[in-house]
Design a protein around this motif. Structure first.
Motif, mmCIF file in Angstrom:
data_model
loop_
_atom_site.group_PDB
_atom_site.id
_atom_site.type_symbol
_atom_site.label_atom_id
_atom_site.label_comp_id
_atom_site.label_asym_id
_atom_site.label_seq_id
_atom_site.Cartn_x
_atom_site.Cartn_y
_atom_site.Cartn_z
ATOM 1 N N THR A 44 -31.257 -39.023 5.956
ATOM 2 C CA THR A 44 -31.192 -40.073 6.969
ATOM 3 C C THR A 44 -30.138 -41.118 6.631
ATOM 4 O O THR A 44 -29.378 -41.538 7.503
ATOM 5 C CB THR A 44 -32.569 -40.738 7.144
ATOM 6 O OG1 THR A 44 -33.514 -39.735 7.510
ATOM 7 C CG2 THR A 44 -32.540 -41.809 8.205
ATOM 8 N N LEU A 47 -26.761 -39.745 7.425
ATOM 9 C CA LEU A 47 -26.549 -39.657 8.874
ATOM 10 C C LEU A 47 -26.261 -41.026 9.477
ATOM 11 O O LEU A 47 -25.367 -41.163 10.326
ATOM 12 C CB LEU A 47 -27.777 -39.038 9.549
ATOM 13 C CG LEU A 47 -28.031 -37.563 9.259
ATOM 14 C CD1 LEU A 47 -29.371 -37.129 9.835
ATOM 15 C CD2 LEU A 47 -26.904 -36.710 9.806
ATOM 16 N N LEU A 48 -26.997 -42.046 9.046
ATOM 17 C CA LEU A 48 -26.765 -43.392 9.576
ATOM 18 C C LEU A 48 -25.419 -43.940 9.119
ATOM 19 O O LEU A 48 -24.728 -44.612 9.887
ATOM 20 C CB LEU A 48 -27.896 -44.332 9.170
ATOM 21 C CG LEU A 48 -29.232 -44.073 9.861
ATOM 22 C CD1 LEU A 48 -30.301 -45.001 9.325
ATOM 23 C CD2 LEU A 48 -29.109 -44.216 11.368
ATOM 24 N N ALA A 50 -22.748 -42.148 8.531
ATOM 25 C CA ALA A 50 -21.754 -41.456 9.350
ATOM 26 C C ALA A 50 -21.700 -42.059 10.752
ATOM 27 O O ALA A 50 -20.617 -42.255 11.320
ATOM 28 C CB ALA A 50 -22.067 -39.964 9.418
ATOM 29 N N ARG A 51 -22.870 -42.374 11.304
ATOM 30 C CA ARG A 51 -22.899 -43.015 12.622
ATOM 31 C C ARG A 51 -22.222 -44.373 12.586
ATOM 32 O O ARG A 51 -21.446 -44.721 13.478
ATOM 33 C CB ARG A 51 -24.341 -43.176 13.100
ATOM 34 C CG ARG A 51 -24.408 -43.745 14.510
ATOM 35 C CD ARG A 51 -25.639 -44.532 14.806
ATOM 36 N NE ARG A 51 -25.805 -45.658 13.911
ATOM 37 C CZ ARG A 51 -26.928 -46.369 13.837
ATOM 38 N NH1 ARG A 51 -27.961 -46.042 14.565
ATOM 39 N NH2 ARG A 51 -27.027 -47.393 13.007
ATOM 40 N N ASP A 52 -22.477 -45.145 11.530
ATOM 41 C CA ASP A 52 -21.853 -46.456 11.397
ATOM 42 C C ASP A 52 -20.330 -46.333 11.320
ATOM 43 O O ASP A 52 -19.597 -47.117 11.929
ATOM 44 C CB ASP A 52 -22.379 -47.189 10.164
ATOM 45 C CG ASP A 52 -23.849 -47.565 10.277
ATOM 46 O OD1 ASP A 52 -24.431 -47.421 11.375
ATOM 47 O OD2 ASP A 52 -24.406 -48.017 9.257
ATOM 48 N N ARG A 53 -19.841 -45.339 10.577
ATOM 49 C CA ARG A 53 -18.384 -45.128 10.492
ATOM 50 C C ARG A 53 -17.812 -44.744 11.850
ATOM 51 O O ARG A 53 -16.723 -45.182 12.230
ATOM 52 C CB ARG A 53 -18.064 -44.065 9.443
ATOM 53 C CG ARG A 53 -18.276 -44.540 8.013
ATOM 54 C CD ARG A 53 -17.723 -43.546 6.996
ATOM 55 N NE ARG A 53 -18.334 -42.229 7.092
ATOM 56 C CZ ARG A 53 -19.453 -41.869 6.477
ATOM 57 N NH1 ARG A 53 -20.093 -42.728 5.709
ATOM 58 N NH2 ARG A 53 -19.918 -40.647 6.618
ATOM 59 N N GLN A 54 -18.559 -43.931 12.612
ATOM 60 C CA GLN A 54 -18.104 -43.530 13.949
ATOM 61 C C GLN A 54 -18.060 -44.739 14.876
ATOM 62 O O GLN A 54 -17.108 -44.911 15.634
ATOM 63 C CB GLN A 54 -19.026 -42.454 14.527
ATOM 64 C CG GLN A 54 -18.628 -41.979 15.912
ATOM 65 C CD GLN A 54 -17.294 -41.260 15.926
ATOM 66 O OE1 GLN A 54 -16.923 -40.595 14.973
ATOM 67 N NE2 GLN A 54 -16.550 -41.402 16.995
ATOM 68 N N LEU A 55 -19.075 -45.582 14.811
ATOM 69 C CA LEU A 55 -19.073 -46.808 15.613
ATOM 70 C C LEU A 55 -17.877 -47.681 15.255
ATOM 71 O O LEU A 55 -17.202 -48.221 16.152
ATOM 72 C CB LEU A 55 -20.369 -47.603 15.384
ATOM 73 C CG LEU A 55 -21.642 -47.031 16.005
ATOM 74 C CD1 LEU A 55 -22.868 -47.753 15.471
ATOM 75 C CD2 LEU A 55 -21.591 -47.122 17.512
ATOM 76 N N TYR A 72 -24.721 -45.517 22.513
ATOM 77 C CA TYR A 72 -25.573 -45.038 21.423
ATOM 78 C C TYR A 72 -27.035 -45.453 21.582
ATOM 79 O O TYR A 72 -27.841 -45.225 20.680
ATOM 80 C CB TYR A 72 -25.035 -45.534 20.077
ATOM 81 C CG TYR A 72 -23.840 -44.740 19.591
ATOM 82 C CD1 TYR A 72 -23.993 -43.711 18.673
ATOM 83 C CD2 TYR A 72 -22.566 -45.008 20.060
ATOM 84 C CE1 TYR A 72 -22.909 -42.983 18.222
ATOM 85 C CE2 TYR A 72 -21.470 -44.283 19.619
ATOM 86 C CZ TYR A 72 -21.646 -43.272 18.703
ATOM 87 O OH TYR A 72 -20.568 -42.550 18.264
ATOM 88 N N VAL A 79 -25.626 -52.704 16.750
ATOM 89 C CA VAL A 79 -24.234 -52.258 16.634
ATOM 90 C C VAL A 79 -23.462 -53.208 15.729
ATOM 91 O O VAL A 79 -22.688 -52.776 14.865
ATOM 92 C CB VAL A 79 -23.555 -52.142 18.017
ATOM 93 C CG1 VAL A 79 -22.062 -51.881 17.877
ATOM 94 C CG2 VAL A 79 -24.209 -51.040 18.831
ATOM 95 N N ALA A 82 -24.321 -52.462 12.210
ATOM 96 C CA ALA A 82 -23.716 -51.190 11.803
ATOM 97 C C ALA A 82 -22.238 -51.384 11.490
ATOM 98 O O ALA A 82 -21.723 -50.823 10.518
ATOM 99 C CB ALA A 82 -23.896 -50.140 12.905
#
Length: 93
Positions: A44, A47-48, A50-55, A72, A79, A82
């Motif tokens: 987890t 995954l979070l 990676a999501r933060d980097r994508q944001l 999202y 956001v 993140a």
């Protein structure tokens, strides 16, 4: 959460007597020991992150915080946090 347990049923009498010097008839929380940090048993955290980097990448490309929140399904505050975790200071967008 574990169920309530009566101290007299689980503690040795000397320990119970010592505790009763500090608290009688109340509730006492005894934290567990040896617990692993949150997310250590799963991926987890990764995954979070990676999501933060994508944001952050989308934000750098010009996507507004409000648009990212909608895309999202996050709050604007989530956001913003993140983006901070990803090392992206938030401007006025």
């Amino acid at each position: 959460m574990r169920a309530y347990q009566n101290a007299k049923d689980v503690l040795p009498p000397p320990l119970l007597a010592a505790l009763q010097q500090y608290i009688q008839g109340g509730y006492l929380y005894v934290p567990a020991t040896g617990r692993r940090p949150w997310g250590s048993g799963t991926n987890t955290r990764a995954l979070l992150a990676a999501r933060d980097r994508q944001l952050a990448a989308l934000y750098r490309q010009g996507t507004s915080v409000r648009a990212l929140a909608a895309q999202y399904a996050l709050s604007v505050r989530a956001v913003s946090r993140a983006l901070e975790r990803a090392g992206q200071p938030r401007g006025g967008r």
